[in-house]
Design a protein around this motif. Structure first.
Motif, PDB file in Angstrom:
ATOM      1  N   LEU A  54      65.273   0.846   5.913  1.00 50.10           N
ATOM      2  CA  LEU A  54      64.333   0.266   6.869  1.00 50.10           C
ATOM      3  C   LEU A  54      65.031  -0.133   8.164  1.00 50.10           C
ATOM      4  O   LEU A  54      64.414  -0.164   9.223  1.00 50.10           O
ATOM      5  CB  LEU A  54      63.648  -0.945   6.228  1.00 50.10           C
ATOM      6  N   THR A  55      66.329  -0.431   8.088  1.00 47.09           N
ATOM      7  CA  THR A  55      67.077  -0.878   9.258  1.00 47.09           C
ATOM      8  C   THR A  55      67.095   0.172  10.360  1.00 47.09           C
ATOM      9  O   THR A  55      67.209  -0.158  11.540  1.00 47.09           O
ATOM     10  CB  THR A  55      68.518  -1.236   8.841  1.00 47.09           C
ATOM     11  N   TYR A 126      67.676  -6.936  13.076  1.00 45.33           N
ATOM     12  CA  TYR A 126      68.075  -5.533  13.211  1.00 45.33           C
ATOM     13  C   TYR A 126      69.348  -5.176  12.438  1.00 45.33           C
ATOM     14  O   TYR A 126      69.726  -4.010  12.399  1.00 45.33           O
ATOM     15  CB  TYR A 126      68.297  -5.186  14.684  1.00 45.33           C
ATOM     16  N   GLY A 127      70.028  -6.156  11.877  1.00 41.63           N
ATOM     17  CA  GLY A 127      71.285  -5.879  11.194  1.00 41.63           C
ATOM     18  C   GLY A 127      72.502  -5.997  12.075  1.00 41.63           C
ATOM     19  O   GLY A 127      73.629  -5.803  11.605  1.00 41.63           O
ATOM     20  N   MET A 214      76.949   4.073   6.235  1.00 42.16           N
ATOM     21  CA  MET A 214      75.752   4.781   6.690  1.00 42.16           C
ATOM     22  C   MET A 214      75.233   4.208   8.004  1.00 42.16           C
ATOM     23  O   MET A 214      74.692   4.938   8.839  1.00 42.16           O
ATOM     24  CB  MET A 214      74.666   4.703   5.618  1.00 42.16           C
ATOM     25  N   LEU A 215      75.423   2.905   8.183  1.00 40.61           N
ATOM     26  CA  LEU A 215      74.936   2.234   9.390  1.00 40.61           C
ATOM     27  C   LEU A 215      76.018   2.112  10.456  1.00 40.61           C
ATOM     28  O   LEU A 215      75.860   1.348  11.409  1.00 40.61           O
ATOM     29  CB  LEU A 215      74.420   0.831   9.030  1.00 40.61           C
ATOM     30  N   TRP A 218      77.441  -1.516  11.032  1.00 42.88           N
ATOM     31  CA  TRP A 218      76.478  -2.602  11.114  1.00 42.88           C
ATOM     32  C   TRP A 218      75.965  -2.954   9.720  1.00 42.88           C
ATOM     33  O   TRP A 218      76.192  -2.213   8.761  1.00 42.88           O
ATOM     34  CB  TRP A 218      75.307  -2.220  12.014  1.00 42.88           C
ATOM     35  N   ASN A 219      75.241  -4.044   9.637  1.00 43.62           N
ATOM     36  CA  ASN A 219      74.659  -4.458   8.362  1.00 43.62           C
ATOM     37  C   ASN A 219      73.154  -4.228   8.371  1.00 43.62           C
ATOM     38  O   ASN A 219      72.580  -3.780   9.372  1.00 43.62           O
ATOM     39  CB  ASN A 219      74.985  -5.924   8.071  1.00 43.62           C
ATOM     40  N   THR A 220      72.507  -4.581   7.284  1.00 39.63           N
ATOM     41  CA  THR A 220      71.081  -4.309   7.136  1.00 39.63           C
ATOM     42  C   THR A 220      70.240  -5.474   7.647  1.00 39.63           C
ATOM     43  O   THR A 220      70.705  -6.612   7.743  1.00 39.63           O
ATOM     44  CB  THR A 220      70.737  -4.050   5.665  1.00 39.63           C
TER      45      THR A 220
END
Length: 466
Positions: A54-55, A126-127, A214-215, A218-220
């Motif tokens: 979802l992020t 937004y993470g 994957m991001l 960044w975090n979720t």
């Protein structure tokens, strides 16, 4: 040597197989023992987890934040409570009293604390949140902190989608791209390259390594783990509203309805008849009908729906780790006073906001000190006021007990008069200036207890609360 026919062997095995279950009888292939799908619970969890993060959908997160007030509360409430009532304590031995007061005043006037809070908000939503140190120097070059004293310094809070790294990770990238069509930091365009030394990052609680890779470091979003309870809660509200709109059903029993519909214009006649009856019923208390017709009104029962919505709210708050009173304004019921819920909530504020924001706060405070005094604060560590708010009576009792303890330690010659005055100032009960503390001499001073009590009665000293 005897050779076996593989096809015949498989056929015999299929013939002699015992159907021990429905899957065997239906010839459904079985998964090997020890596979992750062997457990039905793990399978359900795995099926719900296989979806796009979802992020990534920053547009959906923005729209959800704008349109749902309780989602705004879920993002903002812990941040506001963490900094509420001057919750952040800025104190250091590197600065004297006047410099420390100037630092606090400038940070308040320039909106440094608000920028930190906004950065944490966008990090939770937004993470990843970002703070940009906007100075008079070229933003594309590394920040020269020695040239910062006396010059302009403004902190701009944004998010990972508006200020993104030129690289695979925000921690390894050497520069960032900042996009702003409203107010750009150099007033030359909507896109600006900014050196990493001018960027402060907030990512909140770390996600697993695979997710962070994957991001891109960044975090979720906090909504990543509560998507299902949000859907259930909103779905429950929507279904309830639909039931309320259809609570009353009007039933018209029209004589010879089937034969009427078989006629060429039968459907049009039935529709016209119903519309006339409905319009009549809306503004008149009487309704004219044929003697062979009948009219009934049925109303749907809503037993159990309030309890269901209440349980959905509890589940949603449990996922968010919020008391129901904080998110929906519903007080505690039964024998609970709500103090236990608030204590647990305060613990989550400390762990989710205050602890994770230390590095960002230290970076902002040190840059502001460079701009004001030309030096950093090597001993600065963010400190916080307790989240639990005590009553005036409880606070007065605690301060009186502390005063008595300090004076007893002074009488036992364990503490000096200067140490007592310093502790009272640190506690915020009696505020002494540095000059007043330095004037206190244990050799020639009068009885300190009598002096303090006389000053309190005369109003010569200031009193405060920690």
């Amino acid at each position: 040597m005897k050779y076996y026919n593989r096809k015949q062997f498989n056929k015999n095995r299929e013939t002699n197989r015992v159907n021990n279950g429905l899957a065997d009888a239906l010839d459904i292939p079985q998964m090997p023992t020890g596979d992750i799908y062997d457990s039905s619970i793990i399978k359900r969890l795995f099926d719900k987890s296989v979806h796009q993060l979802l992020t990534y959908n920053w547009v959906g997160l923005t729209n959800a934040y704008n349109k749902n007030s309780f989602l705004q509360t879920a993002v903002n409430q812990k941040v506001e409570d963490a900094f509420h009532n001057d919750g952040l304590i800025i104190d250091t031995k590197t600065l004297d009293t006047e410099e420390l007061e100037e630092l606090r005043r400038v940070m308040e006037e320039e909106g440094d604390i608000e920028a930190i809070m906004d950065c944490i908000r966008w990090g939770r939503l937004y993470g990843g949140g970002v703070i940009i140190a906007n100075t008079e120097q070229n933003p594309e070059l590394p920040l020269d902190e020695k040239q910062l004293k006396g010059k302009r310094l403004k902190f701009i809070a944004t998010n990972r989608w508006q200020c993104y790294p030129l690289g695979l990770s925000p921690f390894t990238a050497k520069s960032f791209i900042f996009t702003d069509t409203i107010k750009n930091i150099n007033d030359k365009g909507s896109t600006q390259t900014i050196d990493k030394s001018r960027i402060g990052i907030y990512t909140g609680t770390n996600a697993p390594y695979i997710t962070r890779s994957m991001l891109q470091g960044w975090n979720t979003s906090i909504f990543e783990g509560i998507l299902e309870p949000i859907e259930n809660l909103l779905g429950g509200f929507n279904v309830t509203l639909e039931l309320l709109s259809e609570a009353k059903i009007d039933i018209f029993k029209i004589a010879d309805l089937a034969n009427t519909l078989l006629s060429p214009d039968g459907e049009q006649k039935i529709r016209k008849r119903l519309s006339i009856a409905t319009a009549n019923k809306n503004y008149k208390s009487s309704l004219a009908m044929d003697s062979n017709d009948d009219y009934q009104q049925k109303q749907i029962s809503f037993g159990g729906i309030p309890q269901l919505l209440e349980q959905l709210m509890y589940i949603f708050c449990g996922y968010l780790r919020y008391p129901v009173s904080k998110l929906f304004g519903i007080g505690s019921s039964g024998f609970s006073s709500g103090e236990d819920d608030l204590e647990n909530y305060n613990g989550t504020v400390d762990s989710e906001v205050r602890t994770t924001a230390r590095q960002l706060i230290t970076w902002v405070v040190n840059l502001r000190c460079q701009q004001l005094f030309g030096r950093r604060l090597p001993d600065f560590r963010p400190k916080w006021r307790p989240l639990r708010v005590m009553s005036e009576k409880d606070m007065a009792e605690i301060n009186s007990r502390k005063l008595d303890d300090y004076l007893k330690l002074k009488e036992a010659q364990i503490m000096t008069g200067q140490q007592v005055a310093q502790k009272l100032t640190e506690d915020g009960y009696i505020l002494f200036s540095d000059e007043e503390i330095n004037k206190i001499s244990d050799e020639f001073e009068p009885d300190l207890e009598t002096s303090i009590k006389d000053d309190l009665k005369s109003g010569n000293v200031k009193t405060g609360r920690s």
